[in-house]
Design an enzyme around this catalytic site. Structure first.
Site, PDB file in Angstrom:
ATOM      1  N   ASP A  40       0.670  -1.271  -0.111  1.00 27.60           N
ATOM      2  CA  ASP A  40       0.131   0.073  -0.022  1.00 27.60           C
ATOM      3  C   ASP A  40       1.158   1.248  -0.099  1.00 27.60           C
ATOM      4  OD1 ASP A  40       1.041  -0.208   2.387  1.00 27.60           O
ATOM      5  OD2 ASP A  40      -0.873   0.169   3.546  1.00 27.60           O
ATOM      6  N   HIS A 244      21.428   2.370 -20.245  1.00 29.12           N
ATOM      7  CA  HIS A 244      20.491   2.762 -19.217  1.00 29.12           C
ATOM      8  C   HIS A 244      20.782   1.847 -17.935  1.00 29.12           C
ATOM      9  CE1 HIS A 244      17.497   4.602 -22.190  1.00 29.12           C
ATOM     10  NE2 HIS A 244      17.982   5.668 -21.472  1.00 29.12           N
ATOM     11  N   ASP A 261      25.146  10.107 -15.847  1.00 25.20           N
ATOM     12  CA  ASP A 261      24.302  10.871 -16.358  1.00 25.20           C
ATOM     13  C   ASP A 261      23.188  10.880 -15.476  1.00 25.20           C
ATOM     14  OD1 ASP A 261      21.938  11.666 -17.940  1.00 25.20           O
ATOM     15  OD2 ASP A 261      22.163  10.184 -19.535  1.00 25.20           O
ATOM     16  N   ASP A 272      19.737  17.774 -17.487  1.00 28.20           N
ATOM     17  CA  ASP A 272      19.987  16.331 -17.883  1.00 28.20           C
ATOM     18  C   ASP A 272      21.528  16.478 -18.088  1.00 28.20           C
ATOM     19  OD1 ASP A 272      20.200  14.002 -18.956  1.00 28.20           O
ATOM     20  OD2 ASP A 272      18.751  14.470 -20.590  1.00 28.20           O
ATOM     21  N   HIS A 351      22.064   6.085 -30.275  1.00 28.38           N
ATOM     22  CA  HIS A 351      21.218   6.895 -30.059  1.00 28.38           C
ATOM     23  C   HIS A 351      21.252   8.340 -30.452  1.00 28.38           C
ATOM     24  CE1 HIS A 351      23.679   9.190 -27.177  1.00 28.38           C
ATOM     25  NE2 HIS A 351      23.941   8.004 -26.872  1.00 28.38           N
ATOM     26  N   HIS A 355      17.471  15.840 -27.497  1.00 33.90           N
ATOM     27  CA  HIS A 355      16.274  15.892 -27.263  1.00 33.90           C
ATOM     28  C   HIS A 355      15.786  17.182 -26.655  1.00 33.90           C
ATOM     29  CE1 HIS A 355      16.803  15.028 -23.012  1.00 33.90           C
ATOM     30  NE2 HIS A 355      17.911  14.209 -23.325  1.00 33.90           N
ATOM     31  N   HIS A 362      12.664  14.121 -21.118  1.00 35.41           N
ATOM     32  CA  HIS A 362      12.442  14.071 -22.654  1.00 35.41           C
ATOM     33  C   HIS A 362      11.128  14.962 -22.728  1.00 35.41           C
ATOM     34  CE1 HIS A 362      14.507  10.023 -22.617  1.00 35.41           C
ATOM     35  NE2 HIS A 362      15.577  11.027 -22.807  1.00 35.41           N
ATOM     36  N   GLU A 385      24.231  15.500 -26.823  1.00 34.29           N
ATOM     37  CA  GLU A 385      24.777  14.284 -26.045  1.00 34.29           C
ATOM     38  C   GLU A 385      25.540  13.374 -26.913  1.00 34.29           C
ATOM     39  OE1 GLU A 385      21.958  12.073 -23.816  1.00 34.29           O
ATOM     40  OE2 GLU A 385      20.566  13.472 -24.389  1.00 34.29           O
ATOM     41  N   TYR A 389      30.031   3.990 -27.578  1.00 29.39           N
ATOM     42  CA  TYR A 389      29.968   2.802 -26.644  1.00 29.39           C
ATOM     43  C   TYR A 389      30.620   1.602 -27.254  1.00 29.39           C
ATOM     44  CZ  TYR A 389      26.673   6.107 -25.310  1.00 29.39           C
ATOM     45  OH  TYR A 389      26.150   7.394 -25.039  1.00 29.39           O
ATOM     46  N   ARG A 407      30.084   9.373 -22.861  1.00 31.83           N
ATOM     47  CA  ARG A 407      28.981  10.430 -23.271  1.00 31.83           C
ATOM     48  C   ARG A 407      29.257  11.602 -22.427  1.00 31.83           C
ATOM     49  NH1 ARG A 407      25.097   7.336 -22.709  1.00 31.83           N
ATOM     50  NH2 ARG A 407      24.130   8.125 -20.706  1.00 31.83           N
ATOM     51  N   GLU A 409      27.303  15.227 -22.110  1.00 31.19           N
ATOM     52  CA  GLU A 409      25.965  15.701 -22.458  1.00 31.19           C
ATOM     53  C   GLU A 409      25.955  17.169 -21.776  1.00 31.19           C
ATOM     54  OE1 GLU A 409      22.759  13.552 -20.637  1.00 31.19           O
ATOM     55  OE2 GLU A 409      21.404  14.795 -21.981  1.00 31.19           O
TER      56      GLU A 409
HETATM   57 MG    MG Z   1      20.968  12.343 -19.806  1.00 28.37          MG
HETATM   58 ZN    ZN Z   2      19.533  13.314 -22.232  1.00 31.39          ZN
END
Ligand code: MG
Ligand code: ZN
Length: 439
Positions: A40, A244, A261, A272, A351, A355, A362, A385, A389, A407, A409
Protein backbone atom coordinates in the site's frame (compact mmCIF):
# COMPACT_ATOMS: atom_id res chain seq x y z
CA UNK A 1 12.85 31.56 -7.35
CA UNK A 2 9.74 29.52 -6.87
CA UNK A 3 6.23 30.36 -8.09
CA UNK A 4 3.25 30.71 -5.79
CA UNK A 5 0.18 28.75 -6.73
CA UNK A 6 -1.76 31.82 -7.82
CA UNK A 7 1.33 33.47 -9.31
CA UNK A 8 1.30 35.35 -12.59
CA UNK A 9 2.95 32.70 -14.79
CA UNK A 10 0.02 30.33 -14.30
CA UNK A 11 -2.58 33.02 -14.77
CA UNK A 12 -0.95 34.26 -17.98
CA UNK A 13 -0.69 30.72 -19.34
CA UNK A 14 -4.33 30.04 -18.55
CA UNK A 15 -5.33 33.21 -20.40
CA UNK A 16 -3.45 32.03 -23.50
CA UNK A 17 -4.89 28.54 -23.22
CA UNK A 18 -8.48 29.87 -22.89
CA UNK A 19 -7.93 32.02 -25.94
CA UNK A 20 -6.50 29.09 -27.90
CA UNK A 21 -9.42 26.75 -27.26
CA UNK A 22 -11.94 29.56 -27.85
CA UNK A 23 -15.63 29.99 -27.06
CA UNK A 24 -17.83 26.95 -27.36
CA UNK A 25 -15.16 24.70 -25.90
CA UNK A 26 -14.56 22.97 -22.59
CA UNK A 27 -11.18 21.58 -21.62
CA UNK A 28 -10.70 18.99 -18.88
CA UNK A 29 -7.21 18.26 -17.55
CA UNK A 30 -6.56 15.48 -15.06
CA UNK A 31 -3.86 15.48 -12.40
CA UNK A 32 -1.35 12.61 -12.52
CA UNK A 33 -2.71 9.37 -11.05
CA UNK A 34 -1.17 8.05 -7.84
CA UNK A 35 1.04 5.00 -8.46
CA UNK A 36 1.67 2.14 -6.03
CA UNK A 37 5.27 1.14 -5.39
CA UNK A 38 4.74 -1.93 -3.23
CA UNK A 39 1.87 -3.11 -1.07
CA UNK A 40 0.00 0.00 0.00
CA UNK A 41 3.05 2.28 -0.31
CA UNK A 42 2.87 4.88 -3.04
CA UNK A 43 5.62 6.33 -5.22
CA UNK A 44 6.47 9.89 -4.25
CA UNK A 45 3.80 11.90 -6.04
CA UNK A 46 4.80 14.10 -8.91
CA UNK A 47 2.18 16.25 -10.61
CA UNK A 48 1.51 15.89 -14.34
CA UNK A 49 3.55 18.53 -16.16
CA UNK A 50 0.69 19.86 -18.31
CA UNK A 51 -1.58 20.11 -15.29
CA UNK A 52 1.08 21.90 -13.24
CA UNK A 53 1.94 24.20 -16.14
CA UNK A 54 -1.56 25.68 -16.08
CA UNK A 55 -2.46 25.43 -12.39
CA UNK A 56 0.65 25.33 -10.18
CA UNK A 57 -1.31 22.76 -8.16
CA UNK A 58 0.71 19.83 -6.77
CA UNK A 59 -1.95 17.60 -5.17
CA UNK A 60 -3.33 14.36 -6.62
CA UNK A 61 -7.01 13.59 -7.33
CA UNK A 62 -7.55 17.01 -8.86
CA UNK A 63 -9.17 18.04 -12.15
CA UNK A 64 -8.95 21.41 -13.88
CA UNK A 65 -11.75 22.58 -16.16
CA UNK A 66 -11.55 25.46 -18.62
CA UNK A 67 -14.51 26.96 -20.42
CA UNK A 68 -13.99 30.32 -22.15
CA UNK A 69 -16.89 32.70 -21.59
CA UNK A 70 -18.95 30.31 -19.49
CA UNK A 71 -21.27 32.29 -17.17
CA UNK A 72 -20.25 30.16 -14.17
CA UNK A 73 -16.56 30.95 -14.68
CA UNK A 74 -13.86 29.96 -17.13
CA UNK A 75 -11.48 28.21 -14.70
CA UNK A 76 -12.89 25.57 -12.37
CA UNK A 77 -10.99 23.26 -10.07
CA UNK A 78 -11.99 19.97 -8.49
CA UNK A 79 -9.84 19.13 -5.50
CA UNK A 80 -9.69 16.84 -2.47
CA UNK A 81 -11.85 18.01 0.41
CA UNK A 82 -10.17 19.31 3.54
CA UNK A 83 -10.13 16.55 6.12
CA UNK A 84 -8.45 17.23 9.45
CA UNK A 85 -8.02 13.61 10.34
CA UNK A 86 -6.66 12.49 6.94
CA UNK A 87 -4.40 15.52 6.76
CA UNK A 88 -2.79 14.47 10.03
CA UNK A 89 -1.77 11.27 8.27
CA UNK A 90 -1.03 12.31 4.72
CA UNK A 91 -0.33 16.05 4.74
CA UNK A 92 -2.04 19.38 4.17
CA UNK A 93 -4.62 19.91 1.47
CA UNK A 94 -5.58 23.19 -0.17
CA UNK A 95 -9.23 22.23 -0.26
CA UNK A 96 -11.96 24.10 -2.12
CA UNK A 97 -11.15 27.37 -0.36
CA UNK A 98 -7.46 27.08 -1.17
CA UNK A 99 -8.26 26.37 -4.82
CA UNK A 100 -10.20 29.64 -4.97
CA UNK A 101 -7.90 31.87 -2.94
CA UNK A 102 -4.44 30.47 -3.57
CA UNK A 103 -4.80 28.96 -7.01
CA UNK A 104 -7.11 31.43 -8.70
CA UNK A 105 -10.03 29.14 -9.56
CA UNK A 106 -13.23 31.06 -10.33
CA UNK A 107 -15.22 28.11 -9.01
CA UNK A 108 -14.08 25.11 -7.05
CA UNK A 109 -15.67 21.85 -5.97
CA UNK A 110 -14.58 18.68 -4.26
CA UNK A 111 -13.51 16.07 -6.80
CA UNK A 112 -16.49 13.84 -5.97
CA UNK A 113 -18.79 16.44 -7.54
CA UNK A 114 -17.06 16.33 -10.92
CA UNK A 115 -19.59 14.04 -12.61
CA UNK A 116 -22.46 16.15 -11.38
CA UNK A 117 -20.93 19.44 -12.53
CA UNK A 118 -19.32 18.50 -15.86
CA UNK A 119 -22.58 18.08 -17.87
CA UNK A 120 -23.42 21.76 -17.24
CA UNK A 121 -20.32 22.69 -19.21
CA UNK A 122 -20.57 19.93 -21.79
CA UNK A 123 -24.07 20.82 -22.87
CA UNK A 124 -22.93 24.33 -23.90
CA UNK A 125 -19.80 23.14 -25.70
CA UNK A 126 -19.17 21.90 -29.22
CA UNK A 127 -15.56 20.89 -28.71
CA UNK A 128 -14.18 19.02 -25.71
CA UNK A 129 -10.45 19.26 -25.09
CA UNK A 130 -9.30 16.21 -23.20
CA UNK A 131 -5.97 14.28 -23.16
CA UNK A 132 -7.07 10.65 -23.57
CA UNK A 133 -4.73 8.07 -22.05
CA UNK A 134 -3.21 10.22 -19.33
CA UNK A 135 -5.47 9.09 -16.50
CA UNK A 136 -7.39 5.93 -17.32
CA UNK A 137 -9.86 6.15 -14.48
CA UNK A 138 -10.94 9.61 -15.51
CA UNK A 139 -10.95 8.70 -19.23
CA UNK A 140 -13.84 6.36 -18.68
CA UNK A 141 -15.92 8.87 -16.70
CA UNK A 142 -15.31 11.77 -19.05
CA UNK A 143 -15.99 9.79 -22.22
CA UNK A 144 -19.25 8.49 -20.80
CA UNK A 145 -20.44 12.01 -19.96
CA UNK A 146 -19.34 13.39 -23.32
CA UNK A 147 -21.19 10.58 -25.08
CA UNK A 148 -24.30 11.32 -23.09
CA UNK A 149 -24.15 15.06 -23.85
CA UNK A 150 -23.54 14.34 -27.54
CA UNK A 151 -26.64 12.19 -27.59
CA UNK A 152 -28.66 15.13 -26.25
CA UNK A 153 -27.42 17.44 -29.01
CA UNK A 154 -30.23 16.75 -31.52
CA UNK A 155 -32.88 17.54 -28.93
CA UNK A 156 -31.42 20.61 -27.18
CA UNK A 157 -29.48 22.02 -30.12
CA UNK A 158 -26.14 22.18 -28.39
CA UNK A 159 -23.55 19.79 -27.06
CA UNK A 160 -20.24 18.30 -28.07
CA UNK A 161 -19.43 16.78 -31.45
CA UNK A 162 -15.63 16.73 -31.28
CA UNK A 163 -12.98 15.61 -28.84
CA UNK A 164 -9.70 17.44 -29.36
CA UNK A 165 -6.32 16.85 -27.72
CA UNK A 166 -5.27 19.94 -25.69
CA UNK A 167 -1.67 18.77 -25.75
CA UNK A 168 -1.22 20.06 -29.28
CA UNK A 169 -1.40 23.61 -27.94
CA UNK A 170 0.12 23.00 -24.50
CA UNK A 171 3.18 21.22 -25.80
CA UNK A 172 3.96 23.90 -28.33
CA UNK A 173 3.65 26.45 -25.53
CA UNK A 174 5.89 24.43 -23.20
CA UNK A 175 8.50 24.02 -25.93
CA UNK A 176 9.22 27.76 -25.87
CA UNK A 177 10.37 28.56 -22.35
CA UNK A 178 9.43 31.78 -20.58
CA UNK A 179 12.11 33.79 -18.71
CA UNK A 180 10.82 32.52 -15.35
CA UNK A 181 11.08 28.92 -16.55
CA UNK A 182 14.62 29.50 -17.79
CA UNK A 183 15.62 30.83 -14.36
CA UNK A 184 14.49 27.53 -12.84
CA UNK A 185 16.31 25.53 -15.50
CA UNK A 186 19.53 27.47 -14.89
CA UNK A 187 19.18 26.81 -11.19
CA UNK A 188 18.65 23.08 -11.79
CA UNK A 189 21.72 23.08 -14.05
CA UNK A 190 23.84 24.81 -11.39
CA UNK A 191 22.88 22.21 -8.79
CA UNK A 192 23.65 19.38 -11.22
CA UNK A 193 27.08 20.92 -11.90
CA UNK A 194 27.83 20.74 -8.17
CA UNK A 195 26.75 17.10 -8.12
CA UNK A 196 29.06 16.15 -10.99
CA UNK A 197 31.98 18.01 -9.45
CA UNK A 198 31.42 16.16 -6.18
CA UNK A 199 31.34 12.83 -8.06
CA UNK A 200 34.64 13.59 -9.81
CA UNK A 201 36.25 14.48 -6.48
CA UNK A 202 34.88 11.49 -4.56
CA UNK A 203 35.07 8.56 -6.98
CA UNK A 204 38.01 6.35 -6.16
CA UNK A 205 38.99 2.74 -6.88
CA UNK A 206 37.32 0.21 -4.59
CA UNK A 207 34.12 2.22 -4.16
CA UNK A 208 30.77 0.93 -5.35
CA UNK A 209 28.80 2.76 -8.01
CA UNK A 210 25.98 3.32 -5.54
CA UNK A 211 28.25 5.31 -3.25
CA UNK A 212 28.71 7.84 -6.04
CA UNK A 213 24.99 7.72 -6.82
CA UNK A 214 24.45 8.68 -3.18
CA UNK A 215 26.89 11.60 -3.49
CA UNK A 216 25.05 12.83 -6.55
CA UNK A 217 21.63 12.56 -4.95
CA UNK A 218 22.92 14.22 -1.78
CA UNK A 219 24.18 17.15 -3.84
CA UNK A 220 20.70 17.45 -5.39
CA UNK A 221 18.62 17.27 -2.22
CA UNK A 222 20.93 19.33 -0.04
CA UNK A 223 20.52 22.23 -2.47
CA UNK A 224 16.74 22.10 -2.56
CA UNK A 225 16.16 20.05 -5.69
CA UNK A 226 13.29 17.58 -5.42
CA UNK A 227 15.74 14.84 -6.45
CA UNK A 228 16.98 13.37 -9.71
CA UNK A 229 14.77 14.14 -12.71
CA UNK A 230 15.41 10.55 -13.92
CA UNK A 231 17.18 7.61 -12.27
CA UNK A 232 20.87 8.49 -12.00
CA UNK A 233 23.16 6.39 -14.21
CA UNK A 234 26.49 5.66 -12.55
CA UNK A 235 28.27 3.29 -14.90
CA UNK A 236 31.88 2.27 -14.38
CA UNK A 237 34.16 0.50 -16.85
CA UNK A 238 32.18 -1.78 -19.21
CA UNK A 239 28.88 -0.64 -17.67
CA UNK A 240 29.42 2.66 -19.49
CA UNK A 241 28.45 0.90 -22.70
CA UNK A 242 25.03 -0.05 -21.26
CA UNK A 243 22.84 2.95 -22.03
CA UNK A 244 20.38 2.77 -19.15
CA UNK A 245 22.56 1.16 -16.50
CA UNK A 246 20.86 2.05 -13.20
CA UNK A 247 21.70 -0.96 -11.03
CA UNK A 248 24.79 0.96 -9.89
CA UNK A 249 26.22 -2.03 -8.00
CA UNK A 250 29.62 -2.60 -9.50
CA UNK A 251 32.89 -1.98 -7.69
CA UNK A 252 34.92 0.65 -9.50
CA UNK A 253 38.59 0.20 -10.26
CA UNK A 254 41.04 3.05 -10.08
CA UNK A 255 41.84 4.48 -13.49
CA UNK A 256 38.86 3.08 -15.38
CA UNK A 257 36.25 5.40 -16.83
CA UNK A 258 33.08 6.32 -14.93
CA UNK A 259 30.07 7.56 -16.91
CA UNK A 260 27.55 9.54 -14.88
CA UNK A 261 24.28 10.66 -16.45
CA UNK A 262 22.46 12.54 -13.70
CA UNK A 263 20.46 15.75 -13.48
CA UNK A 264 18.22 17.15 -10.80
CA UNK A 265 14.68 18.45 -10.97
CA UNK A 266 14.19 21.86 -9.38
CA UNK A 267 10.68 23.22 -8.90
CA UNK A 268 9.33 21.02 -11.75
CA UNK A 269 12.18 21.76 -14.18
CA UNK A 270 14.74 19.18 -15.24
CA UNK A 271 18.41 19.24 -16.01
CA UNK A 272 20.15 16.42 -17.85
CA UNK A 273 23.93 16.16 -17.68
CA UNK A 274 26.43 13.43 -18.55
CA UNK A 275 30.13 13.39 -17.79
CA UNK A 276 32.71 10.63 -18.21
CA UNK A 277 35.98 10.71 -16.26
CA UNK A 278 38.76 8.41 -15.01
CA UNK A 279 38.27 7.15 -11.45
CA UNK A 280 40.79 8.89 -9.18
CA UNK A 281 43.31 9.26 -11.98
CA UNK A 282 44.34 11.06 -15.14
CA UNK A 283 43.13 9.82 -18.53
CA UNK A 284 45.26 7.09 -20.06
CA UNK A 285 46.44 7.74 -23.62
CA UNK A 286 43.72 5.48 -25.02
CA UNK A 287 41.00 7.01 -22.85
CA UNK A 288 42.15 10.50 -23.84
CA UNK A 289 42.07 9.60 -27.53
CA UNK A 290 38.50 8.28 -27.37
CA UNK A 291 37.28 11.01 -24.99
CA UNK A 292 38.68 13.69 -27.29
CA UNK A 293 36.63 12.30 -30.18
CA UNK A 294 33.39 12.60 -28.19
CA UNK A 295 34.36 16.02 -26.80
CA UNK A 296 35.04 17.33 -30.30
CA UNK A 297 31.80 15.79 -31.58
CA UNK A 298 29.94 17.59 -28.82
CA UNK A 299 31.72 20.88 -29.53
CA UNK A 300 30.74 20.70 -33.20
CA UNK A 301 27.20 19.68 -32.28
CA UNK A 302 26.75 22.55 -29.84
CA UNK A 303 28.20 24.94 -32.41
CA UNK A 304 25.24 24.13 -34.67
CA UNK A 305 22.56 24.66 -32.03
CA UNK A 306 21.55 28.12 -33.21
CA UNK A 307 18.32 29.96 -34.02
CA UNK A 308 17.30 29.17 -37.59
CA UNK A 309 19.23 25.88 -37.68
CA UNK A 310 17.42 22.56 -37.97
CA UNK A 311 16.93 20.32 -34.95
CA UNK A 312 18.94 17.66 -36.82
CA UNK A 313 21.95 19.93 -37.49
CA UNK A 314 23.72 19.31 -34.14
CA UNK A 315 23.23 15.56 -34.65
CA UNK A 316 24.60 15.61 -38.19
CA UNK A 317 27.63 17.67 -37.14
CA UNK A 318 28.39 15.49 -34.09
CA UNK A 319 27.89 12.26 -36.02
CA UNK A 320 30.40 13.30 -38.67
CA UNK A 321 33.10 13.81 -36.02
CA UNK A 322 32.22 10.52 -34.29
CA UNK A 323 32.40 8.59 -37.55
CA UNK A 324 35.77 10.08 -38.48
CA UNK A 325 37.01 9.12 -35.01
CA UNK A 326 35.66 5.58 -35.34
CA UNK A 327 37.48 5.20 -38.65
CA UNK A 328 40.73 6.44 -37.16
CA UNK A 329 40.73 4.03 -34.23
CA UNK A 330 39.67 1.10 -36.41
CA UNK A 331 36.07 0.59 -35.31
CA UNK A 332 34.55 1.01 -38.76
CA UNK A 333 35.82 0.68 -42.31
CA UNK A 334 35.09 2.66 -45.46
CA UNK A 335 34.59 6.35 -46.20
CA UNK A 336 32.65 8.53 -43.74
CA UNK A 337 29.85 8.81 -46.30
CA UNK A 338 29.62 5.04 -46.59
CA UNK A 339 29.66 4.52 -42.84
CA UNK A 340 26.85 7.05 -42.36
CA UNK A 341 24.90 5.79 -45.38
CA UNK A 342 25.13 2.13 -44.32
CA UNK A 343 24.69 2.90 -40.63
CA UNK A 344 27.66 0.75 -39.55
CA UNK A 345 28.44 3.39 -36.86
CA UNK A 346 25.22 2.42 -35.04
CA UNK A 347 26.92 -0.46 -33.26
CA UNK A 348 28.96 2.19 -31.41
CA UNK A 349 26.55 5.14 -31.40
CA UNK A 350 22.96 3.96 -31.24
CA UNK A 351 21.04 7.00 -30.00
CA UNK A 352 20.24 10.45 -31.31
CA UNK A 353 22.29 13.45 -30.21
CA UNK A 354 19.52 15.68 -28.85
CA UNK A 355 16.12 15.84 -27.21
CA UNK A 356 14.02 18.70 -25.87
CA UNK A 357 14.38 19.50 -22.19
CA UNK A 358 11.99 21.26 -19.83
CA UNK A 359 9.49 20.12 -17.22
CA UNK A 360 10.00 16.60 -18.55
CA UNK A 361 13.48 15.25 -19.22
CA UNK A 362 12.44 14.16 -22.68
CA UNK A 363 10.32 17.23 -23.01
CA UNK A 364 7.28 17.74 -25.18
CA UNK A 365 7.16 19.37 -28.59
CA UNK A 366 7.43 18.15 -32.16
CA UNK A 367 10.84 17.27 -33.59
CA UNK A 368 9.55 17.33 -37.13
CA UNK A 369 7.07 19.71 -38.69
CA UNK A 370 5.44 18.80 -42.01
CA UNK A 371 7.98 16.06 -42.51
CA UNK A 372 10.98 18.37 -42.04
CA UNK A 373 13.38 18.64 -39.12
CA UNK A 374 12.14 21.49 -36.97
CA UNK A 375 13.71 24.95 -37.05
CA UNK A 376 15.29 25.95 -33.72
CA UNK A 377 13.91 29.12 -32.11
CA UNK A 378 14.87 31.28 -29.14
CA UNK A 379 13.49 29.81 -25.91
CA UNK A 380 13.87 26.18 -26.94
CA UNK A 381 16.18 24.03 -24.80
CA UNK A 382 17.80 20.87 -26.12
CA UNK A 383 20.51 18.49 -24.98
CA UNK A 384 23.61 17.79 -27.05
CA UNK A 385 24.93 14.38 -26.01
CA UNK A 386 27.10 12.41 -28.41
CA UNK A 387 28.64 9.19 -27.16
CA UNK A 388 30.84 6.27 -28.10
CA UNK A 389 30.02 2.81 -26.76
CA UNK A 390 32.09 -0.31 -27.26
CA UNK A 391 30.57 -3.32 -25.57
CA UNK A 392 32.95 -5.63 -23.72
CA UNK A 393 31.91 -8.61 -25.87
CA UNK A 394 31.76 -6.72 -29.16
CA UNK A 395 33.54 -8.95 -31.66
CA UNK A 396 33.72 -6.27 -34.34
CA UNK A 397 35.93 -4.04 -32.18
CA UNK A 398 39.67 -4.40 -31.63
CA UNK A 399 40.37 -6.07 -28.27
CA UNK A 400 41.94 -3.08 -26.55
CA UNK A 401 38.90 -0.88 -27.24
CA UNK A 402 36.27 -3.16 -25.69
CA UNK A 403 34.41 -2.34 -22.51
CA UNK A 404 34.44 1.43 -22.85
CA UNK A 405 31.50 3.85 -22.81
CA UNK A 406 31.81 7.62 -23.12
CA UNK A 407 29.09 10.26 -23.30
CA UNK A 408 29.23 14.01 -22.76
CA UNK A 409 25.92 15.84 -22.40
CA UNK A 410 25.05 19.50 -21.92
CA UNK A 411 21.82 21.48 -21.98
CA UNK A 412 21.67 24.26 -24.55
CA UNK A 413 19.24 27.17 -24.67
CA UNK A 414 18.64 28.75 -28.05
CA UNK A 415 18.75 32.55 -27.68
CA UNK A 416 18.08 35.48 -30.05
CA UNK A 417 21.79 36.01 -30.55
CA UNK A 418 22.87 32.38 -30.53
CA UNK A 419 22.96 30.03 -27.59
CA UNK A 420 23.62 29.65 -23.90
CA UNK A 421 25.07 26.40 -22.51
CA UNK A 422 23.21 26.36 -19.22
CA UNK A 423 25.23 23.42 -17.84
CA UNK A 424 28.62 25.00 -18.63
CA UNK A 425 29.69 24.98 -14.96
CA UNK A 426 30.13 21.19 -15.18
CA UNK A 427 33.80 20.50 -16.07
CA UNK A 428 34.51 18.56 -19.25
CA UNK A 429 37.86 19.80 -20.59
CA UNK A 430 40.52 17.21 -19.83
CA UNK A 431 42.66 19.34 -17.52
CA UNK A 432 39.62 20.63 -15.58
CA UNK A 433 38.36 17.06 -15.09
CA UNK A 434 41.78 15.75 -14.04
CA UNK A 435 42.15 18.56 -11.51
CA UNK A 436 39.14 17.10 -9.69
CA UNK A 437 39.78 13.39 -10.19
CA UNK A 438 43.37 13.64 -8.88
CA UNK A 439 42.91 16.57 -6.48
MG1 MG B 1 21.00 12.30 -19.88
ZN1 ZN C 1 19.62 13.41 -22.26
Amino acid sequence: MSFEGNGRPFQARRAKFLQAIGEGATAVLPSAPVALRSGDVEFIYRQDSDFYYLTGFEEPEAIALFSPGHPDGDFVMFVRARDKERETWTGRRAGVEGALIEYGAVKAYVTDEFEKVLPRYLEKSERIYYPIGRNEKLDERVLKLVQWSSAMRPRIGSGPYAIVDPREFLHEARLRKEPAELELMRHAAAISAEAHRAAMRKARGGMKEWQIEAEVNFAFRSRGASGPSYPSIVASGPNGAILHHIENRREMRAGELLLIDAGCEYDFYASDVTRTFPVGAKFTNLQRELYSIVLEAQRKGIERALPGARFDDPHDAALRVLVDGMREVGLVKGSAEEVIEQGSYRRFYMHRTSHWLGMDVHDVGLYRVKGESRTLEPGMVLTVEPGLYINEDCEEAPDHLRGIGIRIEDDVLITEGGQEIITSATPKQITDVEALTTG
